[in-house]
Design an enzyme around this catalytic site. Sequence first.
Site, PDB file in Angstrom:
ATOM      1  N   ARG A 128     -26.607  12.354 -14.298  1.00 31.18           N
ATOM      2  CA  ARG A 128     -27.493  11.446 -14.920  1.00 31.18           C
ATOM      3  C   ARG A 128     -28.894  12.043 -14.368  1.00 31.18           C
ATOM      4  NH1 ARG A 128     -27.676   5.077 -14.132  1.00 31.18           N
ATOM      5  NH2 ARG A 128     -28.671   5.254 -12.242  1.00 31.18           N
ATOM      6  N   ARG A 146     -26.994   4.487  -1.510  1.00 29.79           N
ATOM      7  CA  ARG A 146     -26.957   3.412  -2.676  1.00 29.79           C
ATOM      8  C   ARG A 146     -25.849   2.684  -2.679  1.00 29.79           C
ATOM      9  NH1 ARG A 146     -29.156   6.737  -7.141  1.00 29.79           N
ATOM     10  NH2 ARG A 146     -28.745   5.092  -8.563  1.00 29.79           N
TER      11      ARG A 146
HETATM   12  P1  ADP Z   1     -28.580   1.646 -10.090  1.00 32.14           P
HETATM   13  O1  ADP Z   1     -28.133   0.418 -10.375  1.00 32.14           O
HETATM   14  O2  ADP Z   1     -28.239   2.941 -10.628  1.00 32.14           O
HETATM   15  O3  ADP Z   1     -28.774   1.895  -8.288  1.00 32.14           O
HETATM   16  P2  ADP Z   1     -31.095   0.438 -10.910  1.00 32.14           P
HETATM   17  O4  ADP Z   1     -32.046   0.927 -11.583  1.00 32.14           O
HETATM   18  O5  ADP Z   1     -30.199  -0.798 -10.926  1.00 32.14           O
HETATM   19  O6  ADP Z   1     -30.026   1.715 -10.301  1.00 32.14           O
HETATM   20  O7  ADP Z   1     -31.849   0.254  -9.270  1.00 32.14           O
HETATM   21  C1  ADP Z   1     -32.467   1.250  -8.485  1.00 32.14           C
HETATM   22  C2  ADP Z   1     -33.180   0.973  -7.439  1.00 32.14           C
HETATM   23  O8  ADP Z   1     -34.252  -0.099  -7.567  1.00 32.14           O
HETATM   24  C3  ADP Z   1     -32.218   0.334  -6.286  1.00 32.14           C
HETATM   25  O9  ADP Z   1     -31.591   1.439  -5.512  1.00 32.14           O
HETATM   26  C4  ADP Z   1     -32.831  -0.589  -5.454  1.00 32.14           C
HETATM   27  O10 ADP Z   1     -33.814   0.278  -4.443  1.00 32.14           O
HETATM   28  C5  ADP Z   1     -34.113  -1.173  -6.664  1.00 32.14           C
HETATM   29  N1  ADP Z   1     -33.482  -2.509  -7.117  1.00 32.14           N
HETATM   30  C6  ADP Z   1     -32.921  -2.628  -8.440  1.00 32.14           C
HETATM   31  N2  ADP Z   1     -32.693  -3.782  -8.484  1.00 32.14           N
HETATM   32  C7  ADP Z   1     -32.590  -4.663  -7.383  1.00 32.14           C
HETATM   33  C8  ADP Z   1     -32.436  -5.691  -6.861  1.00 32.14           C
HETATM   34  N3  ADP Z   1     -31.742  -6.769  -7.461  1.00 32.14           N
HETATM   35  N4  ADP Z   1     -32.595  -6.241  -5.534  1.00 32.14           N
HETATM   36  C9  ADP Z   1     -33.213  -5.168  -4.606  1.00 32.14           C
HETATM   37  N5  ADP Z   1     -33.410  -4.143  -5.138  1.00 32.14           N
HETATM   38  C10 ADP Z   1     -33.227  -3.848  -6.527  1.00 32.14           C
END
Ligand code: ADP
Length: 202
Positions: A128, A146
């Site tokens: 990706r 992550r």
């Molecule tokens: P992925 O599921 O591939 O990690 P996301 O787009 O959901 O991708 O999230 C990217 C980043 O955004 C996370 O690594 C985090 O830093 C932040 N993030 C997203 N959603 C949350 C959440 N609910 N709480 C805290 N941080 C979040």
Amino acid sequence: MLNLVLFGPPGVGKGTQSQYLTRDMGLLHLSTGDLLRSEIAAGSALGLEAKSLMDAGILVPDEVVIGMIKSKLQGNPDASGFIFDGFPRTIAQAEALDNLLQDLGTSIHCMISMTVPRQELIERLLLRGQDSGRTDDQDRGIIEQRLEEYLRKSAAVADYYRSQHKFKEIDGRGSMDSIYLRIQAALNTGSSSAGNGESTPV
Ligand code: ADP
């Protein structure tokens, strides 16, 4: 209202399946990752605060994402329901979501948890990263961070919904269509605590 939580580690396919559910069920898709990336693109103070954490693969503070979700819920009073994607990721977020929905006279119908083996997640995310432009998908170390963050802080959220008998687990491997069929089947079975009773593996 029908409110669903799509849950699972980074790269499991929540975003893709959310699009299918939005198309077929008319639900509003709320992805905290997308909302945070829009804040970064807009150059807001919130985006600036979130960017360094996201680039490092660390969760942003609960109050930040809870605030964003709160304003989306309050700004869409006529929605027929919501799909929460990437939220809640901590127990504090799950509790806050319950309270926000209670204020609207509604609740979470169920959590669909998607699982994919760790090695496949890493491969999917690196792939990706080649065309998404997401820097957090381009570095194996950040991807591992992550996944670690997911295990440390997010996996317990599955237990939160399991104890409310709202938890369903599906295999996130295979074609997008076959995964979607599994989600539909899970939604069409009654309230259950399907799954193996253990925390979702990565
Ligand atoms: P992925 O599921 O591939 O990690 P996301 O787009 O959901 O991708 O999230 C990217 C980043 O955004 C996370 O690594 C985090 O830093 C932040 N993030 C997203 N959603 C949350 C959440 N609910 N709480 C805290 N941080 C979040």
